[in-house]
Every structure is written in structure tokens, then in C-alpha cells.
Motif scaffolding. Structure first.
Motif, PDB file in Angstrom:
ATOM      1  N   LYS A  95       0.908  -1.238  -0.188  1.00 42.98           N
ATOM      2  CA  LYS A  95       0.077  -0.081   0.086  1.00 42.98           C
ATOM      3  C   LYS A  95       0.944   1.288   0.031  1.00 42.98           C
ATOM      4  O   LYS A  95       0.555   2.184  -0.661  1.00 42.98           O
ATOM      5  N   GLY A 153      -1.719  -2.452  -4.371  1.00 42.63           N
ATOM      6  CA  GLY A 153      -1.998  -3.335  -3.327  1.00 42.63           C
ATOM      7  C   GLY A 153      -1.300  -4.902  -3.611  1.00 42.63           C
ATOM      8  O   GLY A 153      -0.460  -5.082  -4.418  1.00 42.63           O
ATOM      9  N   ARG A 164      -7.501  -3.805   6.468  1.00 41.23           N
ATOM     10  CA  ARG A 164      -7.114  -4.508   5.261  1.00 41.23           C
ATOM     11  C   ARG A 164      -8.124  -5.488   4.842  1.00 41.23           C
ATOM     12  O   ARG A 164      -8.615  -6.245   5.504  1.00 41.23           O
ATOM     13  N   ASP A 209      -7.097  -3.728  -0.827  1.00 34.52           N
ATOM     14  CA  ASP A 209      -5.789  -3.854  -0.310  1.00 34.52           C
ATOM     15  C   ASP A 209      -5.178  -5.000  -0.980  1.00 34.52           C
ATOM     16  O   ASP A 209      -3.807  -5.096  -0.839  1.00 34.52           O
TER      17      ASP A 209
END
Length: 260
Positions: free
Chosen positions: A14, A19, A208, A229
Motif C-alpha cells: 500500500k 496492493g 485491510r 488492499d
């Protein structure tokens, strides 16, 4: 609070502006040695987190590609102890977190304490448990607290707001965000429900949220990573390994991760 290896990797991706790519393969397919080589190839071709499935005789959530692979692993004589052997061998070769995906019954039969100890000893990072909810997982929550292993619960579009808050509070590592109702398998379009569910999980406090089920192309991975994420790819990788061996799987992983 115990630091999550999985969480640390996701947070790093991140911070880099992208991601995490998470892969699923069943342990023991097409055989144990090849499944270890396959997992290593994924890690060497852009996969950030390895999710290894425990072959199970009644895989109610899995699509045809994964069902066929797990049945082959079982027919080859897969034993639960092979899972720990595989994790240990993979972790000796690549520094990528490895989580086990399993229905709860094999853990219960093996013994939650023994399972947690053996997974931890092998270098595993945690467990994804698709068929239990936090309110029925007291044994695993206690063992994961004792050992520091991640516990990853599933959230579905049908989950109530109260249930989402419970899942978020109980999970460590990430929340497995089910993109659609039904079984796994590659789909032409990842359901828009996934975007809404991630938003609801954020409102519930999730740090997350990683989306799985139905993601099979690099375009879908990119689309999911715009709002989630992590993106979890399973059936497409299983099919690639079945059709093209480890070399074919490596090419697929490289394409999914943008390392063409």
C-alpha cells in the motif's frame, strides 16, 4: 499486539502505491514436490502472499478446477502433515508469508493446539477458515493469540453490519472479502458487490480488505486494487498449473503481477 507478517506485507505494498497479489493453490497438486515448486515460482514472479489450500473431501465452496485438483491430491495420498512439510520447504526458499486455507473439521480432528504449533513451527503465518464465524471460533482465536498466527475470516455481501464489525474485530492480517455469492471460479466480471462490501468493511473499521473469488485476469487484479488492499487469484492459477506445469504457472503469475 502481535505483528502480522501478512499485514506488514500488505501495508508495504500500500505504501508503494499498489496492493498485494495473493495466490491460491492446493497443497499436493499435482503432487507434493511440484506443489512446493509451484508456490516458490509464484513468489518469484510477483505474488506477495501465498495461500495454500488443504485438500478436503467435501469442498463445498470450491469451483470445478479447484475441486479436481484437490481430489487429485487426495487420491495421491495427501496427509494433513504434508501441509506443514510444504510450508516449511517453501519458507526455506522464499521470504513470503504463507497462510493455510482450510475448512475447520481437519483442524478439529488434528487438534487446534497441535495444528497451531505445527503451523507456527513450519514458518506459517496464519489460517483462513471459510466455514466458521468468529462467534464459533473460540478455540482458534485462543490458539492464534497464543502463537501469534493470523486468523482470517470471510465477509460476504450478505453479512449484516453487526456481523461485519464482529469479523473485523476478530480478524488479524486481513479480512477475506468474498466478491460474490456462490462457489469459486474464474468469472468474466468481478461483481460490483465487492466494491460495496469493501466500503462497508472500511466503515466497520477494517484496516485491510482483500478480495477473492472470481478474479482471473491482470485487468481484474488492477480493477480490484483500485479499492481493495489485495486481490486473491485461485482457479486461474490452478488451471494454469494443470495445463502448463510450473513454467506455465510462472508466466501466468508474472502477467497477473505486471511482470510480463
Amino acid at each position: 499486539m502481535t505483528e502480522s507478517h501478512v499485514g506488514r506485507v500488505i501495508d508495504t505494498r500500500k505504501a508503494e502505491g499498489r496492493g498485494a497479489l495473493i495466490s491460491y493453490l492446493p497443497i499436493g497438486f499435482p503432487d507434493l514436490d511440484t506443489s512446493v515448486d509451484a508456490a516458490v515460482a509464484l513468489a518469484e514472479n510477483g505474488v506477495d502472499i501465498l495461500e495454500l489450500g488443504l485438500p478436503y473431501s467435501d469442498p463445498v465452496m470450491d469451483g470445478p478446477a479447484i475441486q479436481a485438483a484437490t481430489q487429485q491430491a487426495l487420491s495421491n495420498g495427501f496427509r494433513l502433515s504434508d501441509a506443514f512439510t510444504a510450508v516449511e520447504r517453501i519458507r526455506a526458499r522464499v521470504d513470503v508469508p504463507v497462510v493455510i486455507m482450510t475448512y475447520w473439521n481437519p483442524v478439529l480432528q488434528y487438534g487446534p493446539t497441535r495444528f497451531a504449533d505445527d503451523l507456527k513451527s513450519a514458518g506459517g503465518a496464519g489460517l483462513i477458515t471459510p466455514d466458521i464465524t468468529p462467534d464459533s471460533a473460540d478455540d482458534w482465536i485462543a490458539e492464534s493469540e497464543r502463537t501469534g498466527l493470523d486468523r482470517i475470516f470471510l465477509a460476504a455481501p450478505s453479512s449484516s453490519e453487526a456481523r461485519l464489525k464482529q469479523i473485523v474485530a476478530a480478524s488479524r492480517g486481513f479480512v477475506y472479502t468474498v466478491s460474490t455469492m456462490g462457489v469459486t471460479g474464474a468469472r468474466a466480471d468481478v461483481d460490483a458487490a465487492a466494491r460495496d462490501l469493501v466500503s462497508r468493511l472500511r466503515d466497520a473499521g477494517a484496516e485491510r480488505a482483500c478480495v477473492g473469488i472470481g478474479i482471473s485476469t491482470a485487468e481484474q487484479v488492477s480493477e480490484v486494487l483500485e479499492y481493495a488492499d489485495g486481490a486473491i487469484v485461485g482457479s486461474a492459477l490452478v488451471s494454469s498449473l494443470a495445463d502448463g506445469g510450473v513454467a506455465g504457472l510462472a508466466r501466468t503469475a508474472a502477467a497477473l503481477s505486471g511482470r510480463r
